[in-house]
Design a protein around this motif. Structure first.
Motif, PDB file in Angstrom:
ATOM      1  N   GLU A 316      44.019  44.103  24.877  1.00  0.00           N
ATOM      2  CA  GLU A 316      44.319  44.366  26.595  1.00  0.00           C
ATOM      3  C   GLU A 316      45.430  43.281  27.041  1.00  0.00           C
ATOM      4  OE1 GLU A 316      42.238  45.427  30.820  1.00  0.00           O
ATOM      5  OE2 GLU A 316      41.197  44.625  29.411  1.00  0.00           O
ATOM      6  N   PHE A 317      45.011  42.209  26.567  1.00  0.00           N
ATOM      7  CA  PHE A 317      45.950  41.082  27.146  1.00  0.00           C
ATOM      8  C   PHE A 317      47.335  41.111  26.810  1.00  0.00           C
ATOM      9  CE2 PHE A 317      41.646  38.394  26.752  1.00  0.00           C
ATOM     10  CZ  PHE A 317      41.063  39.257  27.782  1.00  0.00           C
ATOM     11  N   GLN A 318      47.532  41.694  25.671  1.00  0.00           N
ATOM     12  CA  GLN A 318      48.974  41.819  25.221  1.00  0.00           C
ATOM     13  C   GLN A 318      49.934  42.606  25.825  1.00  0.00           C
ATOM     14  OE1 GLN A 318      49.790  39.738  22.846  1.00  0.00           O
ATOM     15  NE2 GLN A 318      47.933  39.084  22.367  1.00  0.00           N
ATOM     16  N   GLY A 324      48.328  42.087  36.012  1.00  0.00           N
ATOM     17  CA  GLY A 324      48.342  42.931  37.282  1.00  0.00           C
ATOM     18  C   GLY A 324      46.891  43.635  37.415  1.00  0.00           C
ATOM     19  N   LYS A 325      46.702  44.416  36.391  1.00  0.00           N
ATOM     20  CA  LYS A 325      45.388  44.967  36.182  1.00  0.00           C
ATOM     21  C   LYS A 325      44.264  44.372  36.167  1.00  0.00           C
ATOM     22  CE  LYS A 325      46.803  49.146  33.593  1.00  0.00           C
ATOM     23  NZ  LYS A 325      46.802  50.008  32.623  1.00  0.00           N
ATOM     24  N   GLU A 372      33.347  41.678  34.196  1.00  0.00           N
ATOM     25  CA  GLU A 372      34.669  41.654  35.011  1.00  0.00           C
ATOM     26  C   GLU A 372      34.819  39.834  34.822  1.00  0.00           C
ATOM     27  OE1 GLU A 372      38.049  41.740  36.937  1.00  0.00           O
ATOM     28  OE2 GLU A 372      36.867  43.236  35.706  1.00  0.00           O
ATOM     29  N   LEU A 373      33.845  39.039  35.168  1.00  0.00           N
ATOM     30  CA  LEU A 373      34.156  37.583  35.072  1.00  0.00           C
ATOM     31  C   LEU A 373      34.591  37.274  33.858  1.00  0.00           C
ATOM     32  CD1 LEU A 373      31.403  36.257  37.656  1.00  0.00           C
ATOM     33  CD2 LEU A 373      33.687  36.478  37.951  1.00  0.00           C
ATOM     34  N   PHE A 374      33.862  37.751  32.744  1.00  0.00           N
ATOM     35  CA  PHE A 374      34.109  37.205  31.356  1.00  0.00           C
ATOM     36  C   PHE A 374      35.464  37.645  31.095  1.00  0.00           C
ATOM     37  CE2 PHE A 374      33.702  37.753  26.658  1.00  0.00           C
ATOM     38  CZ  PHE A 374      33.256  36.694  26.371  1.00  0.00           C
ATOM     39  N   ARG A 375      35.718  38.828  31.436  1.00  0.00           N
ATOM     40  CA  ARG A 375      37.253  39.345  31.075  1.00  0.00           C
ATOM     41  C   ARG A 375      38.093  38.537  31.850  1.00  0.00           C
ATOM     42  NH1 ARG A 375      39.308  44.022  34.125  1.00  0.00           N
ATOM     43  NH2 ARG A 375      41.239  44.602  33.190  1.00  0.00           N
ATOM     44  N   ARG A 376      38.137  38.115  33.217  1.00  0.00           N
ATOM     45  CA  ARG A 376      39.159  37.187  33.876  1.00  0.00           C
ATOM     46  C   ARG A 376      39.192  35.900  33.260  1.00  0.00           C
ATOM     47  NH1 ARG A 376      40.202  38.351  39.312  1.00  0.00           N
ATOM     48  NH2 ARG A 376      40.104  40.358  39.861  1.00  0.00           N
ATOM     49  N   TYR A 377      37.993  35.336  32.619  1.00  0.00           N
ATOM     50  CA  TYR A 377      37.937  34.113  32.085  1.00  0.00           C
ATOM     51  C   TYR A 377      38.561  33.782  30.853  1.00  0.00           C
ATOM     52  CZ  TYR A 377      36.119  29.968  29.864  1.00  0.00           C
ATOM     53  OH  TYR A 377      35.893  28.890  28.946  1.00  0.00           O
TER      54      TYR A 377
END
Length: 379
Positions: A316-318, A324-325, A372-377
């Motif tokens: 997803e990061f690529q 934005g998402k 969500e926090l793990f994804r953002r981190y």
């Protein structure tokens, strides 16, 4: 003298008079304590017979158990509750021991006269010998600890009053003969340890010491090799070695615990990673399977600790619109109230209970918030 007897009674109770763990059996034991002594004797014998027919991996209705011991079928709601066979196998010997203890049975059969000859047959068959734990140890030429192990394997005992009013556990000759018949090989191996001549024991010790001094073999491997050479049971050789070490206060196997260096442990881990069987690795390095597993686990831990993990990558990061998402929407996480843990008295080393109650006030994250926090981190 009185203090000594009190201490012996306390030691006996703490060692042998265990609790009946299952609540249904415990309740039944309490209920049967109010029936006449003669009836209690019959129920005691019935409990012993029930123990003999219990089969592993089965569930037994309480109605069946109660009927087998007392002869009546309960009508209460507990009648259809079940007790698994493991609980019965664990609890029935204790039930028998405690039930016999409250009857104050005498090992010399005179209790049959005191209770009435009509009930004497429920004690033991007429004239049957009752062995104390010392007498039974002498009969089979084994230690008291071995007798205790046999009890765990199904050798039933009762509490009796011996000689001059001394209480202790006793084994009827019929119970002993039945156990010995069903476990002939076990009894033979245990007896064989003490029937080994002093010269044979010394020869076993000498060979074990010689193999140990050569290095390269584990304690277990040396015992097995020595047992095979003298055509003795592995347990017999192990007991002889343990007895020698205890009496002489020195180790026989001095060089058996050779430490493996980093080169060997790396090779073990590489073999494991390449798919080699654990048993094959253990044989190659003369170590037990459990030792090999410990080496592999430690290697894994060291590898993980040495790794520098800045973040966990995701496809997803690529994507072009990833920022934005992932970062656009605000995070809806309740924060900890300010100053909640600033009080000097709310610390685990000062007031543990208050500290725990304070920690409970901190709002916990739900699953979605954690993700969500793990994804953002990581992003």
């Amino acid at each position: 003298m009185i203090k000594t007897l009190d201490f012996l009674r306390f030691s006996y109770k703490s060692k042998y008079m265990q609790k009946i763990k299952n609540p249904l059996l415990s309740q039944l034991f309490m209920e049967t304590s109010f029936v006449p002594k003669g009836q209690q004797l019959k129920q005691l014998a019935a409990a012993e017979e029930l123990y003999k027919i219990v089969e592993p991996d089965r569930q037994y209705p309480y109605e069946f158990i109660c009927f087998k011991i007392t002869g009546y079928r309960p009508k209460s709601k507990t009648a259809q509750q079940t007790i698994n066979s493991k609980e019965l196998i664990d609890d029935l010997p204790t039930y028998v021991l405690r039930a016999s203890a409250r009857l104050k049975l005498r090992a010399d059969q005179s209790a049959g006269v005191r209770l009435g000859m009509a009930d004497a047959k429920w004690l033991t068959p007429q004239g049957e010998k009752i062995y104390s734990i010392d007498a039974l140890s002498e009969k089979f030429n084994v230690s008291k600890r071995t007798i205790e192990r046999w009890r765990k394997r199904g050798l039933l005992c009762r509490k009796y009053i011996f000689g001059r009013g001394v209480s202790g556990i006793g084994f009827s000759s019929s119970a002993v003969d039945e156990f010995a018949g069903k476990n002939a090989e076990l009894v033979k191996k245990a007896s064989q340890f003490n029937t080994t001549s002093p010269a044979a024991k010394q020869a076993i010790i000498d060979m074990a010491q010689q193999l140990g001094s050569q290095g390269g073999l584990s304690r277990t491997a040396i015992i097995k090799k020595t047992a095979a050479h003298f055509k003795r049971a592995t347990e017999t050789v192990r007991l002889i070695a343990a007895d020698y070490e205890k009496r002489h206060k020195k180790q026989i196997f001095k060089n058996t615990h050779t430490l493996l260096g980093s080169k060997e442990t790396s090779l073990i881990y590489s073999m494991y990673e390449s798919g080699a069987a654990i048993e094959r690795i253990a044989d190659k390095f003369n170590k037990s399977v459990s030792t090999i597993y410990r080496i592999i686990d430690r290697k894994r831990i060291r590898t993980l600790l040495a790794a520098k993990i800045d973040y966990i990558m995701s496809d997803e990061f690529q994507k072009p619109d990833a920022q934005g998402k992932i970062l656009a929407a605000p995070v809806s996480v309740r924060r900890m109230p300010k100053g909640l843990l600033r009080k000097t008295d709310v610390r685990p080393d000062k007031n543990w209970q208050e500290f725990v109650e304070t920690i409970k006030k901190i709002p916990a994250l739900n699953r979605e918030q954690e993700v969500e926090l793990f994804r953002r981190y990581n992003f």
